[in-house]
Structures are given as structure tokens and as C-alpha cells.
Design a protein around this motif. Structure first.
Motif, short mmCIF file in Angstrom:
data_model
loop_
_atom_site.label_atom_id
_atom_site.label_comp_id
_atom_site.label_asym_id
_atom_site.label_seq_id
_atom_site.Cartn_x
_atom_site.Cartn_y
_atom_site.Cartn_z
N ILE A 90 -16.17 41.86 76.25
CA ILE A 90 -17.16 41.53 75.23
C ILE A 90 -16.48 41.42 73.86
N ARG A 91 -16.80 40.39 73.15
CA ARG A 91 -16.23 40.17 71.82
C ARG A 91 -16.68 41.28 70.87
N GLU A 92 -15.77 41.78 70.08
CA GLU A 92 -16.08 42.85 69.14
C GLU A 92 -16.44 42.27 67.77
N GLY A 93 -17.41 42.92 67.12
CA GLY A 93 -17.73 42.60 65.74
C GLY A 93 -18.56 41.35 65.54
N LEU A 94 -19.11 40.78 66.59
CA LEU A 94 -19.93 39.58 66.45
C LEU A 94 -21.38 39.96 66.14
N ILE A 95 -21.92 39.37 65.09
CA ILE A 95 -23.36 39.44 64.81
C ILE A 95 -23.83 38.00 64.66
N SER A 96 -24.78 37.60 65.49
CA SER A 96 -25.21 36.21 65.52
C SER A 96 -26.72 36.12 65.59
N ASP A 97 -27.29 35.15 64.84
CA ASP A 97 -28.73 34.89 64.92
C ASP A 97 -29.01 33.59 65.66
N MET A 98 -28.02 33.08 66.39
CA MET A 98 -28.26 31.87 67.18
C MET A 98 -29.31 32.16 68.25
N SER A 99 -30.10 31.15 68.58
CA SER A 99 -31.18 31.33 69.53
C SER A 99 -30.63 31.49 70.95
N CYS A 100 -31.14 32.47 71.67
CA CYS A 100 -30.81 32.64 73.07
C CYS A 100 -32.05 33.19 73.77
N SER A 101 -31.97 33.31 75.07
CA SER A 101 -33.16 33.61 75.85
C SER A 101 -32.97 34.81 76.75
N PHE A 102 -34.06 35.48 77.05
CA PHE A 102 -34.10 36.51 78.07
C PHE A 102 -33.52 36.02 79.39
N LEU A 103 -33.70 34.73 79.68
CA LEU A 103 -33.20 34.16 80.93
C LEU A 103 -31.68 34.29 81.04
N ASP A 104 -31.00 34.47 79.91
CA ASP A 104 -29.54 34.46 79.88
C ASP A 104 -28.90 35.80 80.22
N VAL A 105 -29.70 36.86 80.24
CA VAL A 105 -29.13 38.20 80.45
C VAL A 105 -28.56 38.34 81.86
N ALA A 106 -29.36 38.03 82.88
CA ALA A 106 -28.91 38.22 84.26
C ALA A 106 -27.69 37.37 84.61
N PRO A 107 -27.65 36.06 84.29
CA PRO A 107 -26.44 35.30 84.62
C PRO A 107 -25.20 35.80 83.87
N THR A 108 -25.40 36.37 82.68
CA THR A 108 -24.25 36.94 81.96
C THR A 108 -23.72 38.17 82.68
N VAL A 109 -24.63 39.02 83.16
CA VAL A 109 -24.21 40.19 83.93
C VAL A 109 -23.48 39.75 85.20
N ALA A 110 -24.02 38.76 85.90
CA ALA A 110 -23.38 38.28 87.13
C ALA A 110 -21.99 37.73 86.84
N HIS A 111 -21.85 37.00 85.73
CA HIS A 111 -20.53 36.47 85.35
C HIS A 111 -19.54 37.61 85.10
#
Length: 257
Positions: free
Chosen positions: A214-235
Motif C-alpha cells: 500500500i502506498r504511504e502518505g497518499l490522501i486523495s479525493d478522487m471518486s471511487c466506489s464501494f464496488l472497488d473494495v473487494a477486487p482490491t482485496v482479491a488483488h
């Protein structure tokens, strides 16, 4: 304390009904969940996700045993988040659960269960629900509500510190923290005491991730979705997750875009 160690996304959109059960189904399946028009709680508790959960997909890929995956929750609405209803998956690939079924839960129960589960053997994937902040919000006492949120934050820091002191989990565990929904904005229905519609307050939550990869120190307000959590965990865990409608959150990865 934790945010500088990882990535903080401040504009994550809840793409489900903004209540506990469908939101958690999205978090564990990466697919839409909308139970409009169905029977009210508690009957909804027996509605599993329509596509495989993270647990099912991980166990199908790895052959890991049921105690490799856990759902720990002090809300009984999470009873059926451990496996879904898609043919070829389902209960045989479900994991283990520890659920508090009484009416007045507190988060300390969840933390005690987490420690008990981790002490009982190595765990690869765990979903932990902390229901006390939401419960206190519905009771409409601002000080108790915000106090519960502050206590949850302190306990998360302590939990991360315990993982890093454990030779089994230190330096090889990722922690992801989010909320299953927000609260009504001022002037919308009951205000912060409630939730459940499409107002921006209910739709917008955050995500914090930290750990290896996981990248350290990143704070971002770019739009993302709840749908993205599970595929990120799987990756991150290295198993296929083909039925999700979400994407991998590459922006929070050390080797991402």
C-alpha cells in the motif's frame, strides 16, 4: 496516527442501499446489492450475496480451510455475508463466523472475539464489523455518538499495533478501514441521527488502507466506489475475482498507476 502510514481516500461512494446489510454485501462481493421492496429486518438476514464473496473465491482458489476466513460482527445483519447464493459456490466454500445476536451490542465484544480468533490459529482474511457508533447515532446523543467513533479509532490503532507485534502477522498484513454508510446531512429527514437515502451524507464515506503493497502518505479525493473494495482485496491476496463490477484501486498500490 494510521493515515500517514498508508493511503486515505476521502470520497468513496456507497453504491448500494445506504443501510447495513446491502452495503456489507457490496463490500464482500464487489457487486450491487439492492433489497428494495423486500421484507423488513430481521427477515432480510437470510439473503446472501448474489455473487461469490471474498471468502468463497479465496477458498475456491487456494483450497484453504474454513477457519482461514472469518466474519466477526456485533450486528447480526452480517450473518449471511460469509457466502452467497451463486451455484458452484455457497456454503461449502463459506468461512467461519462469530456473530453477536443480542439486542444491545458493544464494540469491545467484537475486539475480544477478534483476539480470540487470531489466537486460535492463522487467519488469512477477516471482516470485522463495529456496530456501536451507528447504534449510538440512532439514539441521538451527539456526545455518546462521537465518543463511540473516537473509541473505535483508538481501538483500530491498538489493533494495528498488536498485529505488528505478532510474528505471524507483522509486515505481511493489510488493514482496510471504511464505513458501510454515512449519515443524513443537516436538513435531511432526522439529520445525523439516521441514514438510508441517496443524500450525499449517506453516500459518501472514506477508505483507509495500510500495510505491505500500500502506498504511504497518499490522501486523495478522487471518486471511487464501494464496488472497488473487494477486487482490491482479491488483488492484494492474489486470487481471481471475476464476478465483481468494481476495479482494483491501483492508486493506493505501491506499484499502481
Amino acid at each position: 496516527e494510521l493515515a500517514p502510514q498508508g493511503s486515505l481516500l476521502t470520497y468513496m461512494e456507497v453504491r448500494a442501499q445506504t443501510v447495513t446489510l446491502p452495503s456489507h454485501h457490496v463490500l464482500v462481493s464487489g457487486n450491487y446489492a439492492d433489497y428494495s421492496g423486500t421484507t423488513p429486518y430481521p427477515e432480510r438476514r437470510n439473503m446472501g450475496p448474489r455473487t461469490p464473496t471474498l471468502c468463497e473465491a479465496y477458498r475456491a482458489h487456494s483450497g484453504a480451510h474454513a477457519d482461514s476466513c472469518w466474519v466477526v460482527s456485533n450486528s447480526d445483519y452480517l450473518h449471511d455475508t460469509i457466502y452467497g447464493v451463486m451455484p458452484g459456490y455457497g456454503e461449502p466454500l463459506g468461512g467461519s463466523r462469530s456473530i453477536f445476536y443480542d439486542a444491545d451490542p458493544n464494540d469491545q465484544w467484537s475486539w475480544d472475539e477478534v483476539d480470540t480468533v487470531l489466537a486460535g490459529g492463522e487467519v488469512d482474511l477477516m471482516v470485522v464489523n463495529l456496530n456501536e457508533t451507528d447504534l449510538e447515532g440512532h439514539r441521538a446523543d451527539w456526545d455518546t455518538y462521537t465518543g463511540a467513533a473516537a473509541t473505535a479509532s483508538e481501538n483500530l490503532v491498538g489493533f494495528w499495533e498488536r498485529l505488528q507485534a505478532d510474528p505471524v502477522y507483522q509486515d505481511n498484513s493489510v488493514l482496510i478501514v471504511t464505513s458501510d454508510h454515512g449519515r443524513h446531512l443537516e436538513g435531511v429527514e432526522t439529520g445525523w441521527q439516521g441514514h438510508g437515502d441517496e443524500c450525499a451524507g449517506c453516500r459518501n464515506v472514506f477508505l483507509l488502507a495500510l500495510g505491505p503493497g500500500i502506498r504511504e502518505g497518499l490522501i486523495s479525493d478522487m471518486s471511487c466506489s464501494f464496488l472497488d473494495v473487494a477486487p482490491t482485496v482479491a488483488h492484494l491476496m492474489g486470487f481471481p475475482f471475476p464476478y465483481s463490477r468494481g476495479r482494483v484501486l491501483t492508486e493506493i498500490l505501491e506499484d499502481g498507476d
